[in-house]
Scaffold this motif. Structure first.
Motif, PDB file in Angstrom:
ATOM      1  N   CYS A  20       0.815  -1.208   0.000  1.00 37.54           N
ATOM      2  CA  CYS A  20       0.000   0.000   0.000  1.00 37.54           C
ATOM      3  C   CYS A  20       0.855   1.267   0.000  1.00 37.54           C
ATOM      4  CB  CYS A  20      -1.019  -0.037   1.120  1.00 37.54           C
ATOM      5  SG  CYS A  20      -0.362   0.216   2.747  1.00 37.54           S
ATOM      6  N   CYS A  45      -1.554   0.411  10.639  1.00 38.68           N
ATOM      7  CA  CYS A  45      -0.875   0.612   9.354  1.00 38.68           C
ATOM      8  C   CYS A  45       0.610   0.827   9.564  1.00 38.68           C
ATOM      9  CB  CYS A  45      -1.462   1.795   8.607  1.00 38.68           C
ATOM     10  SG  CYS A  45      -3.251   1.859   8.567  1.00 38.68           S
ATOM     11  N   CYS A 103      -5.392   5.311   4.450  1.00 37.16           N
ATOM     12  CA  CYS A 103      -6.758   5.225   3.928  1.00 37.16           C
ATOM     13  C   CYS A 103      -7.756   5.905   4.870  1.00 37.16           C
ATOM     14  CB  CYS A 103      -7.152   3.774   3.756  1.00 37.16           C
ATOM     15  SG  CYS A 103      -6.088   2.902   2.625  1.00 37.16           S
TER      16      CYS A 103
END
Ligand code: SF4
Ligand code: SF4
Lengths: 458, 453
Positions: A20, A45, A103
């Motif tokens: 990502c 994350c 995100c």
């Protein structure tokens, strides 16, 4: 084990072949001197990304996080980001904080540039304020490569000035996501041409350093802020990556537009032709001839290629991973007779097939399968049909390699199951030499192991 | 080294035994801007449910959350390997705008048809909590269509800590409990909770109990199977390892089915033996169980003792630092290290509670540093100050130890060797020995500094 193939309107991604965006951005910030990357979002994350990178680089990987809680998700992350900056400053005293979104903060619509502005305004000791560079990296829009190039561009756009240059001409080098060894090699090449390289990013020391005598809050090395500022006064920029070259705006083109620094956009210099191209550009830009050292390296590489050609011509390989790396490897494979029978990437820039075809001779195109925005399950299914002699790609292909009983040559990122991910060389004549030796030796080894006799002469 | 500053807001989470009255602040959300070693709610759920090998684990969210957890743990399965694959709805921009329910439904449909799992877990990640997908409704719909349990796991990363993730996982697990028949379940039976079969540990432990004459109905979740969990409510006792992860389930089962539970640890000789004796003691009407247990413990300890004693000779007096997820594990590690003649100079956990820290403080010598939710700066500061020879932690701590020239033992879910049980104790000792006695440390500059002092 059998996998569910992707149907026409497939929905699930199985064993992804990409990562990502904030990972790429964090990596770039790790390559800036005295910089702490900060991911704006919740804790998972950054912890996962740290863990993932540690297993490859085997180095401490401090990446801070603004630690969203439920409250933050509802009321926005403004307060958290400011607190995070304060805390990073008091713990690390960095010169730069590289802020990448995740995100979550993107989805709730946090206006990070606004937060940064108001932080700067409210800040009481303005002279000690570190540079704050922001890049927007929602993963639902792109892979780690978008995050990587986005961060490079953000650094330049935020910091570059029309600087005076010193005695030596400056060369901006945007190498793409390559290994610390590759970065060292590029710096050496630029210096050998009599130029002062500004490499963005440069994690050759920060992520491949020696042992420490005392704990380093921020590992030594990396591109200095001064150097990034000076990019506006460089003689030229060299930007590597053919897929990247398809982007309308990059760090290179931006500097070209803003400060008239000519941008030379080439592929990753993997193999003979792409490296030649780079050498020619450097000779032109620097006004110096290609140093003998490199003619020697090139000569020895060609000699080795001749010595080993019989083992390789017609060998079929599957290449997978990051788009630009696969393009570079495909170009090199075609130079040594290895057929890139399958080229696959989890990236989805939309230019993959065209790019790959442009570096492989046309007569081979019919022997190739090119797959973009795919996962490992899709790649493996294709390989079950095609069958190749060798896989060339990162560690995550190992599961597939094992099931298909096809050896895997590890390149790129991540290399989680070997110790030398940082030291693998891909670029320049020396990188080609290393790749060539590894590929030939692998093929010889397979032949030797499978033979009934087991000759020691080859 | 004292130049490494400790954040003011962190001071209440760091203690030196012997100084100041002990009052650990813990269970806090991590400070913004710190580099916490903690993960998220999703991570907690994933850890607990991951070893269920015949279930589909679908991660609903953008790709990263799934990519980073693909096959990262050493939880072994004796049969299906479905848990080792990574499935994601890989949400893209349009899904974030228009919602991901359709994609989720299609993904479940396709994956269940193909892999024919016994159940499916759907993990919600952060943005799912924001875009407002009705994951539960999709799960119900697919469950009705496919006839297998399809369980939403409410694991949005930002909604708490890893511990909340354990709880979310237990909530999902609990829905499987009671689904099957308890036919064939003996009155002398247990469930093993909180054992994830890293490197085959659960197999070792299950074998001990079976040799005692106690039936193991279900291991949750090591080498786990949906059907076994379904009949776990028939067991006479829940044996729970680790302080955090599966206690929630044990509580729920106690409430609903009246299943009592005990807490145990399989790390180290004493705790391992105690785990067997404690279970045997629950079946007083069958004294032969206790007899067999004694025999097993004797045999197992005799088998490993000679080598342990050899190893101890080399490790005597060396210093160790421990930083692990749950505090309960830290208790056992302290004992195990003491058994090897080593001294613990630092101990910390990601998720310990007040009581845990009190226990830790009672177990440690004066001067030992005790930490909650530590960051790399703090860890490095103290391991050097304390001149540790060994660091026990997870992958994220490893490079800190190595840079400073300190041996390391991975004691996390990502390790690949068994460290529980009697044989696990031997493996642990070997692992520690291999690292601590390596000749490479003699060249490490940071350690040389400490020697000269
Ligand atoms: S997005 Fe949320 S759930 Fe996923 S890794 Fe990040 S914090 Fe965890
Ligand atoms: S939420 Fe986004 S940024 Fe975070 S791990 Fe998942 S994909 Fe990456």
């Amino acid at each position: 084990m059998k996998f569910a193939g992707k149907t026409d309107n497939y929905a699930a991604t199985q064993n992804a072949c990409n990562l990502c965006s904030p990972l790429g951005a964090a990596l770039v910030f790790k390559g800036v001197s005295n910089c702490v990357p900060l991911l704006h979002g919740s804790q998972g994350c950054s912890t996962y990304i740290r863990r993932y990178m540690i297993s490859h680089f085997k180095e401490p990987m401090d990446i801070a996080c603004s630690n969203f809680g439920e409250h933050t998700a509802i009321f926005g992350g403004g307060a958290n980001i400011k607190l995070a900056i304060d805390n990073i400053r008091s713990q690390y005293s960095p010169e730069l904080i590289g802020i990448a979104t995740t995100c979550l903060s993107e989805t709730i619509g946090d206006d990070v540039p606004m937060f940064i502005r108001s932080y700067k305004e409210e800040c009481e000791d303005k002279e000690n304020l570190p540079a704050l560079v922001h890049v927007s990296t929602p993963s639902y829009q792109g892979t780690h490569m978008q995050g990587f190039h986005g961060a490079v561009r953000a650094l330049v756009e935020t910091l570059a000035e029309a600087a005076e240059t010193g005695d030596k001409p400056l060369l901006n080098l945007f190498p793409g996501m390559v290994s610390p060894s590759d970065l060292r090699l590029l710096k050496e090449i630029a210096a050998d041409f009599g130029m002062e390289p500004v490499l963005i990013p440069d994690y050759s020391d920060t992520l491949n350093g020696p042992l420490w005598t005392e704990y380093q809050r921020i590992p030594e090395g990396g591109t200095t802020i001064e150097a990034i500022k000076s990019t506006g006064g460089a003689a030229a920029s060299l930007e590597c990556g053919m897929i990247l070259a398809g982007e309308p705006e990059t760090a290179g083109t931006w500097l070209d537009k803003k400060f008239s620094v000519p941008a030379h956009r080439i592929g990753l210099p993997i193999g003979i032709r792409e490296t030649d191209k780079m050498m020619d550009i450097l000779a032109e830009v620097s006004g110096n001839p290609i140093p003998d050292k490199y003619l020697g390296q090139r000569g020895r590489l060609l000699d080795a290629m001749v010595d080993g050609h019989k083992h390789l011509n017609g060998v079929k390989a599957a290449l997978f991973g990051e788009e630009d790396l696969v393009a570079g490897l495909a170009a090199f494979c075609s130079e040594i007779g290895v057929i890139p029978a399958l080229c696959a990437t989890g990236g989805g820039a939309g230019r993959f097939e065209k790019t790959i075809k442009s570096v492989v001779p046309e007569r081979i195109h019919r022997k190739m399968e090119i797959m973009e925005d795919v996962d490992f399950v899709t790649i493996e299914k294709a390989l079950e049909k095609t069958g190749v002699d060798l896989l060339i790609g990162h560690s995550k292909g190992y599961a597939m390699s094992r099931r298909l009983k096809t050896p895997l040559l590890r390149v790129g990122f991540p290399v989680h199951d070997r110790v030398n991910g940082s030291r693998t060389l891909h670029l320049g004549y020396r990188g080609a030499q290393q790749l060539f030796d590894r590929i030939v030796n692998k093929i010889i080894e397979i032949k030797q192991d499978r033979s009934d006799v087991g000759y020691t002469y080859m | 080294m004292s130049s490494i500053p400790i954040l003011k807001s962190r001071e209440a989470q760091i203690h030196t035994k012997g100084e100041k009255p002990f009052d650990m602040t813990c269970g806090k959300h991590s400070v913004a801007g710190s580099v916490s070693q903690r993960a998220c709610v999703f991570c907690g759920s994933r850890v607990v449910l991951y070893p269920i090998a015949d279930a589909l684990h679908l991660i609903h969210g953008p790709i990263g959350c799934a990519a980073y957890t693909w096959d990262i743990r050493g939880a072994l399965s004796s049969g299906p390997q479905l848990h080792r694959l990574s499935f994601s709805t890989d949400l893209r921009e349009r899904d974030v705008i228009f919602g991901g329910e359709k994609k989720l439904e299609a993904a479940l449909d396709e994956l269940i048809d193909h892999y024919k799992p016994k159940a499916a877990f759907v993990y919600s990640t952060c943005i799912v909590g924001i875009i407002g997908d009705d994951v539960a409704a999709v799960c119900r719909k697919i469950e009705a269509k496919k006839g297998i349990p399809v369980l939403p796991v409410h694991s949005e990363g930002f909604k708490g800590t890893k511990k909340d993730g354990y709880k979310a996982a237990c909530d999902a697990l609990f829905k499987l409990v009671g689904k099957g028949s308890t036919e064939g379940v003996s009155p002398i039976s247990i469930n093993i909770l909180g054992e994830f079969n890293i490197g085959g540990e659960a197999w070792l432990i299950k074998e001990y109990y079976e040799r005692m004459g106690v039936q193991v109905v279900s291991v949750m979740t090591g080498d786990g199977r949906v059907d076994q969990i379904g009949k776990s409510h028939g067991a006479a006792l829940n044996v729970v390892q680790c302080s955090g992860a599966l206690t929630f389930l044990a509580e729920m089962m106690k409430e609903e089915y009246g299943t009592p539970y005990i807490r145990v640890s399989y790390i180290g000789i004493d705790d391992m033996a105690k785990s067997l004796y404690d279970v045997a003691a629950r079946f007083p009407d069958n004294p032969e169980i206790m007899e067999r247990t004694r025999k097993i413990v004797r045999e197992e300890v005799e088998a490993i003792l000679p080598e342990l004693n050899e190893i101890r000779k080399d490790l005597e007096g060396k210093k160790a630092a421990i930083y692990v997820g749950g505090a309960f594990k830290a208790f056992s590690l302290i004992k195990a290290l003491n058994y090897l003649g080593m001294k613990v100079v630092l101990v910390g956990s990601q998720t310990g509670n007040k009581e845990d820290y009190k226990t830790l403080q009672e177990m440690c010598d004066d001067g030992t540093i005790i930490l909650d939710d530590a960051n790399p700066l703090e860890l490095s500061k103290y391991i050097i100050e304390k001149d540790a020879d060994l660091f026990i932690g997870g992958v994220k701590e490893r490079p800190i130890a190595f840079k400073m020239g300190i041996g390391f033992c991975d004691h996390n879910h990502e390790r690949k060797i068994p460290l529980a049980g009697f044989r696990g104790m031997l493996a642990f000792a070997r692992e520690v020995h291999t690292s601590v006695t390596s000749p490479v440390w003699q060249f490490c500059p940071a350690r040389l500094g400490n020697k000269e002092k």
